[in-house]
Design a protein around this motif. Structure first.
Motif, short mmCIF file in Angstrom:
data_model
loop_
_atom_site.label_atom_id
_atom_site.label_comp_id
_atom_site.label_asym_id
_atom_site.label_seq_id
_atom_site.Cartn_x
_atom_site.Cartn_y
_atom_site.Cartn_z
N THR A 34 -51.96 110.08 71.29
CA THR A 34 -52.69 111.34 71.19
C THR A 34 -54.16 111.15 71.55
O THR A 34 -54.72 111.92 72.34
CB THR A 34 -52.56 111.92 69.77
OG1 THR A 34 -51.19 112.11 69.47
CG2 THR A 34 -53.32 113.23 69.62
N LEU A 35 -54.78 110.12 70.98
CA LEU A 35 -56.18 109.84 71.29
C LEU A 35 -56.37 109.47 72.75
O LEU A 35 -57.33 109.90 73.40
CB LEU A 35 -56.71 108.70 70.40
CG LEU A 35 -56.90 109.01 68.92
CD1 LEU A 35 -57.23 107.75 68.15
CD2 LEU A 35 -57.98 110.06 68.72
N GLN A 40 -58.26 110.39 78.27
CA GLN A 40 -57.98 110.51 79.71
C GLN A 40 -58.52 111.84 80.23
O GLN A 40 -59.17 111.88 81.27
CB GLN A 40 -56.47 110.44 79.98
CG GLN A 40 -55.82 109.13 79.61
CD GLN A 40 -55.97 108.08 80.68
OE1 GLN A 40 -56.06 108.40 81.84
NE2 GLN A 40 -55.99 106.83 80.27
N LYS A 41 -58.23 112.90 79.49
CA LYS A 41 -58.65 114.24 79.91
C LYS A 41 -60.17 114.36 79.93
O LYS A 41 -60.76 114.87 80.88
CB LYS A 41 -58.04 115.27 78.97
CG LYS A 41 -58.41 116.70 79.29
CD LYS A 41 -57.81 117.63 78.26
CE LYS A 41 -58.40 119.02 78.42
NZ LYS A 41 -58.18 119.83 77.24
N ASP A 42 -60.81 113.91 78.85
CA ASP A 42 -62.26 114.10 78.69
C ASP A 42 -63.10 113.11 79.48
O ASP A 42 -64.19 113.46 79.93
CB ASP A 42 -62.66 113.97 77.22
CG ASP A 42 -62.08 115.06 76.35
OD1 ASP A 42 -61.61 116.09 76.89
OD2 ASP A 42 -62.08 114.88 75.11
N CYS A 43 -62.61 111.89 79.63
CA CYS A 43 -63.48 110.81 80.11
C CYS A 43 -63.06 110.21 81.45
O CYS A 43 -63.85 109.47 82.06
CB CYS A 43 -63.55 109.72 79.06
SG CYS A 43 -64.13 110.33 77.46
N ILE A 51 -68.42 113.96 83.06
CA ILE A 51 -68.33 112.58 82.55
C ILE A 51 -69.73 112.02 82.29
O ILE A 51 -69.97 111.36 81.29
CB ILE A 51 -67.54 111.69 83.52
CG1 ILE A 51 -66.08 112.14 83.54
CG2 ILE A 51 -67.65 110.22 83.13
CD1 ILE A 51 -65.23 111.45 84.59
N GLN A 52 -70.67 112.31 83.18
CA GLN A 52 -72.03 111.81 83.00
C GLN A 52 -72.68 112.39 81.75
O GLN A 52 -73.45 111.71 81.08
CB GLN A 52 -72.87 112.14 84.23
CG GLN A 52 -72.48 111.34 85.44
CD GLN A 52 -73.19 111.78 86.72
OE1 GLN A 52 -73.70 112.88 86.81
NE2 GLN A 52 -73.19 110.89 87.70
N ALA A 60 -67.44 107.13 71.66
CA ALA A 60 -66.90 107.38 70.31
C ALA A 60 -65.37 107.41 70.33
O ALA A 60 -64.72 106.88 69.43
CB ALA A 60 -67.46 108.68 69.75
N GLN A 61 -64.81 108.01 71.37
CA GLN A 61 -63.36 108.05 71.49
C GLN A 61 -62.80 106.64 71.69
O GLN A 61 -61.78 106.28 71.08
CB GLN A 61 -62.94 108.97 72.63
CG GLN A 61 -63.12 110.43 72.33
CD GLN A 61 -62.68 111.33 73.48
OE1 GLN A 61 -62.28 110.86 74.55
NE2 GLN A 61 -62.75 112.63 73.26
#
Length: 84
Positions: A34-35, A40-43, A51-52, A60-61
């Motif tokens: 899940t994390l 993957q989606k956010d970063c 991303i920048q 943090a993730q």
């Protein structure tokens, strides 16, 4: 005699509530997946400009995922060692 019965009952209840290593591995893997999907989606899959801006959140993730990954590897090694 009564104390012995209480101790036995408590031990049985405690053991019934314990998860096996395989159950723990499954739960941790689900949590990690899940994390990781969110990471993957956010970063990794977000546009470069997003991303920048979100480097701190991505760190943090990763910091949440790393200990889980280590626990998963430890459990996998324990399970493999017990099968030898």
């Amino acid at each position: 005699m009564r104390k012995t019965a209480i101790v036995i009952a408590f031990t049985v209840l405690a053991l019934a509530g314990c998860k096996s290593k395989q159950d723990q591995l499954t739960a941790l893997s689900t949590q990690f997946d899940t994390l990781n999907a969110q990471y993957q989606k956010d970063c990794l899959l977000a546009p470069v400009e997003v991303i920048q801006r979100t480097q701190a959140e991505c760190k943090a993730q990763r910091d949440k995922m790393n200990p889980l990954g280590n626990k998963i590897m430890d459990l996998q090694n324990d399970i493999a060692a017990s099968k030898r």
